[in-house]
Design an enzyme around this catalytic site. Structure first.
Site, PDB file in Angstrom:
ATOM      1  N   ASP A 199     -45.113  -9.822   8.711  1.00  0.00           N
ATOM      2  CA  ASP A 199     -43.778 -10.364   8.442  1.00  0.00           C
ATOM      3  C   ASP A 199     -43.749 -11.831   8.838  1.00  0.00           C
ATOM      4  OD1 ASP A 199     -41.012 -10.102   7.638  1.00  0.00           O
ATOM      5  OD2 ASP A 199     -40.513 -10.398   9.735  1.00  0.00           O
ATOM      6  N   SER A 200     -42.746 -12.537   8.300  1.00  0.00           N
ATOM      7  CA  SER A 200     -42.573 -13.942   8.668  1.00  0.00           C
ATOM      8  C   SER A 200     -42.220 -14.073  10.151  1.00  0.00           C
ATOM      9  CB  SER A 200     -41.462 -14.547   7.816  1.00  0.00           C
ATOM     10  OG  SER A 200     -40.291 -13.765   7.934  1.00  0.00           O
ATOM     11  N   CYS A 220     -42.286  -8.150   4.860  1.00  0.00           N
ATOM     12  CA  CYS A 220     -41.359  -9.240   4.546  1.00  0.00           C
ATOM     13  C   CYS A 220     -40.978  -9.197   3.058  1.00  0.00           C
ATOM     14  CB  CYS A 220     -42.072 -10.558   4.858  1.00  0.00           C
ATOM     15  SG  CYS A 220     -41.099 -12.016   4.531  1.00  0.00           S
ATOM     16  N   ASN A 221     -39.684  -9.104   2.803  1.00  0.00           N
ATOM     17  CA  ASN A 221     -39.224  -9.062   1.404  1.00  0.00           C
ATOM     18  C   ASN A 221     -39.538 -10.365   0.682  1.00  0.00           C
ATOM     19  OD1 ASN A 221     -37.053  -6.598   0.858  1.00  0.00           O
ATOM     20  ND2 ASN A 221     -37.321  -7.124   2.995  1.00  0.00           N
ATOM     21  N   GLU A 268     -30.914 -12.603  14.695  1.00  0.00           N
ATOM     22  CA  GLU A 268     -31.853 -13.106  15.719  1.00  0.00           C
ATOM     23  C   GLU A 268     -31.118 -13.581  16.965  1.00  0.00           C
ATOM     24  OE1 GLU A 268     -35.174 -15.366  14.449  1.00  0.00           O
ATOM     25  OE2 GLU A 268     -35.764 -13.789  13.053  1.00  0.00           O
TER      26      GLU A 268
HETATM   27  N1  DGL Z   1     -38.622 -11.399   6.741  1.00  0.00           N
HETATM   28  C1  DGL Z   1     -37.792 -12.121   5.800  1.00  0.00           C
HETATM   29  C2  DGL Z   1     -37.468 -11.232   4.598  1.00  0.00           C
HETATM   30  O1  DGL Z   1     -37.491 -10.030   4.673  1.00  0.00           O
HETATM   31  C3  DGL Z   1     -36.518 -12.625   6.463  1.00  0.00           C
HETATM   32  C4  DGL Z   1     -36.739 -13.758   7.422  1.00  0.00           C
HETATM   33  C5  DGL Z   1     -37.275 -15.010   6.768  1.00  0.00           C
HETATM   34  O2  DGL Z   1     -36.578 -15.618   5.921  1.00  0.00           O
HETATM   35  O3  DGL Z   1     -38.387 -15.390   7.114  1.00  0.00           O
HETATM   36  O4  DGL Z   1     -37.180 -11.744   3.555  1.00  0.00           O
END
Ligand code: DGL
Length: 280
Positions: free
Chosen positions: A10-11, A73-74, A165
């Site tokens: 994930d980011s 991460c989407n 967050e």
């Molecule tokens: N993890 C990102 C997503 O699911 C959300 C946080 C980001 O923008 O990095 O899109």
């Protein structure tokens, strides 16, 4: 002994909502989680940047012994997965497998429509996510591939990630912002709302309250874990190679202490093994 783990990328922290569901439904496997906190958020970045960061993350996870990686991460699933599968893997890592969250979520939507025996033409699907995810139109494309002919109302909600967050989930300000974001979807009488961002499941109750009880809010972590279970059943050639020692390793590209706070908050893990790493 060769340890072959499942990588979860994930980011930043949000993907821990997906990992939590993997740990609940598939606890026997070994997992490595990588959060690219130093370069998050991805949701406001361009396709090229998200693709480059995702490839760097994958190289790191492959080097840790992950033969299977899930892009939790989407934004990375929406912007990078296709190119990863069509170019990056065949050229560099033909033996590795990378899956995203978009297809499992879209299957969750079509299964909901079938199970409820709804007329697809009359169904209205609401989708909320980051700017990158919404602008990619990946949900529209994947739903069209499955002959979905109803209406799709997609909305980017960039303020929600920082609110989660900051742990502002229960604040009145968050309620007001959610109401504002969801108002057009509510007015258009959506039947189902997709939480297409890793952080939004943490706001599940608040979203359900804001959109109203009549709307089915699709919670991706459960679906993604169920689909992974199903995938592993259908792919014994991968499943049998995965090691099963209940190992959990965490890597972040930024502050370990902050990451540790989130793992305790999202996963209820006491003193998890977290290391800082560079991936670029
Ligand atoms: N993890 C990102 C997503 O699911 C959300 C946080 C980001 O923008 O990095 O899109």
């Amino acid at each position: 002994m060769l340890v072959i783990m499942i990588g979860v990328f994930d980011s930043g922290f949000g993907g821990l909502t997906i990992l939590k569901s993997f740990l609940d439904k598939l606890p026997e496997y070994d997992y490595v989680y990588l959060g690219d906190n130093a370069r998050a958020p991805y949701g406001s970045k361009s396709h090229d940047t998200i693709y480059q960061y995702t490839c760097e993350a994958l190289k790191f996870l492959f080097a840790q012994g992950c033969d299977l990686v899930i892009l939790a991460c989407n934004s990375a699933s929406a912007e990078a997965l296709r190119q990863v599968q069509q170019e990056f893997l065949p050229k560099n890592f033909p033996d590795k497998k990378v899956l995203g969250v978009v297809v499992p979520i879209v299957e969750g939507v079509t299964e909901f429509i079938e199970n409820k025996k709804l007329d697809s033409k009359k169904v209205r699907v609401g989708i909320i996510g980051t700017r990158a995810t919404i602008e990619s139109k990946v949900f529209e494309k994947e739903l069209a591939k499955r002959n979905f002919s109803g209406e799709i109302l997609a909305r980017a909600c960039p303020l929600l990630v920082p609110l989660v967050e900051e742990n502002w989930t229960k604040r009145p300000e968050t309620k007001t912002i959610l109401k504002k974001y969801l108002q057009p979807l509510k007015t258009n009488n959506i039947n189902i709302l997709v939480l297409a961002c890793t952080h939004y499941p943490i706001l599940f109750n608040q979203v359900q309250h804001a959109i109203g009880r009549k709307v089915f809010v699709l919670n991706p972590p459960e679906i993604v874990a169920e689909k992974l279970k199903d995938f592993l059943k259908r792919h014994p050639e991968i499943e049998t190679r995965l090691s099963k020692n209940k190992k959990r390793l965490f890597y972040t590209t930024d502050n370990v202490q902050r990451f540790s706070k989130f793992t305790s908050r999202f996963l209820n893990l006491q003193s998890p093994q977290i290391e800082k790493t560079k991936i670029s």
